[in-house]
Design a protein around this motif. Structure first.
Motif, short mmCIF file in Angstrom:
data_model
loop_
_atom_site.label_atom_id
_atom_site.label_comp_id
_atom_site.label_asym_id
_atom_site.label_seq_id
_atom_site.Cartn_x
_atom_site.Cartn_y
_atom_site.Cartn_z
N PHE A 155 0.48 -1.46 -0.35
CA PHE A 155 0.09 0.22 0.29
C PHE A 155 0.40 1.74 0.18
O PHE A 155 0.25 2.38 -1.04
CB PHE A 155 -1.14 -0.85 1.34
CG PHE A 155 -1.95 1.65 1.23
CD1 PHE A 155 -3.07 1.65 0.49
CD2 PHE A 155 -1.62 2.42 2.46
CE1 PHE A 155 -4.23 2.71 0.25
CE2 PHE A 155 -2.53 3.00 2.21
CZ PHE A 155 -3.30 3.66 1.45
N ASP B 42 2.85 2.03 -3.48
CA ASP B 42 2.51 1.78 -4.84
C ASP B 42 2.90 0.87 -5.33
O ASP B 42 3.45 0.06 -5.71
CB ASP B 42 2.86 3.04 -5.62
CG ASP B 42 1.83 4.10 -5.89
OD1 ASP B 42 0.62 3.30 -6.79
OD2 ASP B 42 1.53 5.08 -7.29
N GLU C 238 -7.47 17.19 -3.32
CA GLU C 238 -7.41 15.93 -2.40
C GLU C 238 -8.12 14.91 -3.05
O GLU C 238 -9.31 14.63 -2.29
CB GLU C 238 -6.76 15.94 -1.44
CG GLU C 238 -6.23 14.33 -0.97
CD GLU C 238 -5.04 13.99 -1.87
OE1 GLU C 238 -5.71 12.98 -2.75
OE2 GLU C 238 -3.77 14.14 -1.70
N ARG D 187 -8.24 11.81 -3.23
CA ARG D 187 -7.84 10.65 -2.80
C ARG D 187 -8.48 9.84 -1.10
O ARG D 187 -8.50 9.00 -0.80
CB ARG D 187 -6.52 10.08 -2.43
CG ARG D 187 -6.28 10.07 -3.83
CD ARG D 187 -4.00 10.25 -4.42
NE ARG D 187 -3.60 11.23 -3.94
CZ ARG D 187 -2.71 11.46 -3.95
NH1 ARG D 187 -1.98 10.29 -4.53
NH2 ARG D 187 -2.29 12.23 -3.36
N PHE D 188 -8.49 10.99 -0.37
CA PHE D 188 -8.45 11.03 0.59
C PHE D 188 -9.36 12.20 1.55
O PHE D 188 -9.05 13.92 0.70
CB PHE D 188 -7.59 10.77 2.52
CG PHE D 188 -6.69 11.76 1.80
CD1 PHE D 188 -6.80 12.59 3.28
CD2 PHE D 188 -5.64 11.40 0.86
CE1 PHE D 188 -5.50 13.49 2.88
CE2 PHE D 188 -4.45 11.92 1.36
CZ PHE D 188 -4.04 12.94 1.36
N ASP E 198 -8.95 7.72 6.33
CA ASP E 198 -8.66 8.78 5.41
C ASP E 198 -7.27 9.03 5.82
O ASP E 198 -6.01 9.55 5.16
CB ASP E 198 -9.24 10.29 5.88
CG ASP E 198 -10.84 10.30 4.95
OD1 ASP E 198 -11.13 9.85 4.26
OD2 ASP E 198 -11.58 10.62 5.73
N TRP F 81 -4.26 6.79 4.55
CA TRP F 81 -3.94 7.69 3.09
C TRP F 81 -3.14 8.46 3.83
O TRP F 81 -2.60 8.38 2.81
CB TRP F 81 -5.62 8.18 1.78
CG TRP F 81 -5.27 7.48 1.37
CD1 TRP F 81 -6.54 6.09 1.17
CD2 TRP F 81 -5.31 7.02 0.64
NE1 TRP F 81 -7.15 5.60 -0.35
CE2 TRP F 81 -6.16 5.82 -0.90
CE3 TRP F 81 -3.82 6.99 -0.47
CZ2 TRP F 81 -5.64 5.38 -1.86
CZ3 TRP F 81 -3.43 6.74 -1.62
CH2 TRP F 81 -4.30 6.03 -2.61
N ARG G 4 0.19 7.47 4.08
CA ARG G 4 1.29 6.98 2.58
C ARG G 4 1.50 7.82 2.14
O ARG G 4 2.30 8.44 1.50
CB ARG G 4 -0.27 5.92 1.93
CG ARG G 4 0.28 5.69 0.55
CD ARG G 4 -0.36 5.30 -0.49
NE ARG G 4 0.02 4.46 -1.57
CZ ARG G 4 -0.24 4.68 -2.62
NH1 ARG G 4 -1.76 4.60 -2.46
NH2 ARG G 4 -0.11 4.06 -3.57
#
Length: 272
Positions: free
Chosen positions: A33, A36, A234, A236-237, A246, A249, A252
């Motif tokens: 995760f 990537d 943003e 993605r979260f 959230d 992410w 990450r």
């Protein structure tokens, strides 16, 4: 009172190896995760095998267990609290847009299978087009990833971005220029610098994801170009980090940005 000495139980070596491999398997899930596309299947398999080898020896087994416990504790703190809000805010540079010569939309990811822009790439492009439509600059640049990023047959990000732009504005869209063969943000900055010299640009609106914005602006400003950083949303979260998903992410993204800076400080090439 007579002390009774209990026999010391010995763990079978095969169980020790299996335990080390199990810990490494859990770490490989996290690495898949966090890492990537760089966390390939062979790399993850190697991690599991090394975990099994570490489990066979007491010193390395203890080091593996302690390391996994510390990592788990740190990740739990990130998942259970919004502690990462501050670090994320420190990565972000979002300034009010101003009239400029060009809108630079930095490259993100591509979904090679369906041939589509990844969510952050699409968000950056849409924000750049919004700025163009509002009249902030007449020209947009998009990036074409080099062969070092992704499979050889993966569609080029620039082609996908042009396709989206053409679909939205088939008759009267912006002038779109391609930054060819880029691997990193530093490459994109160098391509824009060359275009700025040829076209006599002095000011660019720089559009990228929030967590990438401060680092990207610093790289572009190092070329001598005046830059206004306009962060895209943003996708993605939720940046307020209301839920564990959230926060995962966010962990990450933060790890990626921190490692990119460490790599650059050690003399390597920063990531895109």
């Amino acid at each position: 009172m007579i002390a009774v000495k209990l026999p010391r139980m010995r763990v079978h070596p095969a169980k020790q190896v299996a335990g080390g491999a199990a810990i490494a398997a859990g770490l490989s899930v996290l690495a898949a995760f966090m890492g990537d596309v760089r966390a390939s299947a062979p790399l993850l398999l190697t991690l599991i095998v090394l975990g099994g080898v570490a489990g066979a020896f007491r010193a390395s087994r203890v080091a593996l267990q302690v390391g996994a416990a510390l990592l788990t504790a740190g990740l739990a703190a990130c998942l259970l609290t919004p502690v990462l809000r501050g670090p994320l805010a420190a990565l972000t540079l979002s300034e009010p847009p101003r009239h400029a010569d060009v809108i630079v939309v930095l490259g993100g990811g591509v979904q090679c299978g369906p041939g589509a822009l990844e969510a952050s790439s699409l968000a950056r492009l849409v924000r750049g087009l919004e700025l163009w439509r509002a009249g902030y600059a007449p020209v947009i640049t998009v990036s074409e990833q080099s062969g070092l990023i992704g499979p050889r047959d993966c569609p080029k990000l620039s082609g996908l971005a042009r396709g989206v732009t053409g679909a939205l504005y088939p008759d009267s869209g912006p002038e779109v220029l391609t930054l060819a063969n880029v691997t990193t943000t530093r490459d994109e900055a160098a391509r824009v610098r060359d275009l700025a010299r040829a076209r006599r640009w002095s000011h660019a609106l720089l559009v990228t994801s929030p967590s990438h914005s401060r680092r990207a602006a610093a790289l572009f400003r190092a070329t001598g170009l005046r830059v206004t950083s306009v962060a895209a949303p943003e996708p993605r979260f939720d940046p307020t980090l209301p839920h564990p998903a959230d926060r995962l992410w966010a962990a990450r993204i933060l790890a990626y940005e921190v490692l990119s800076r460490v790599k650059a400080d050690l003399g390597g090439t920063p990531e895109r």
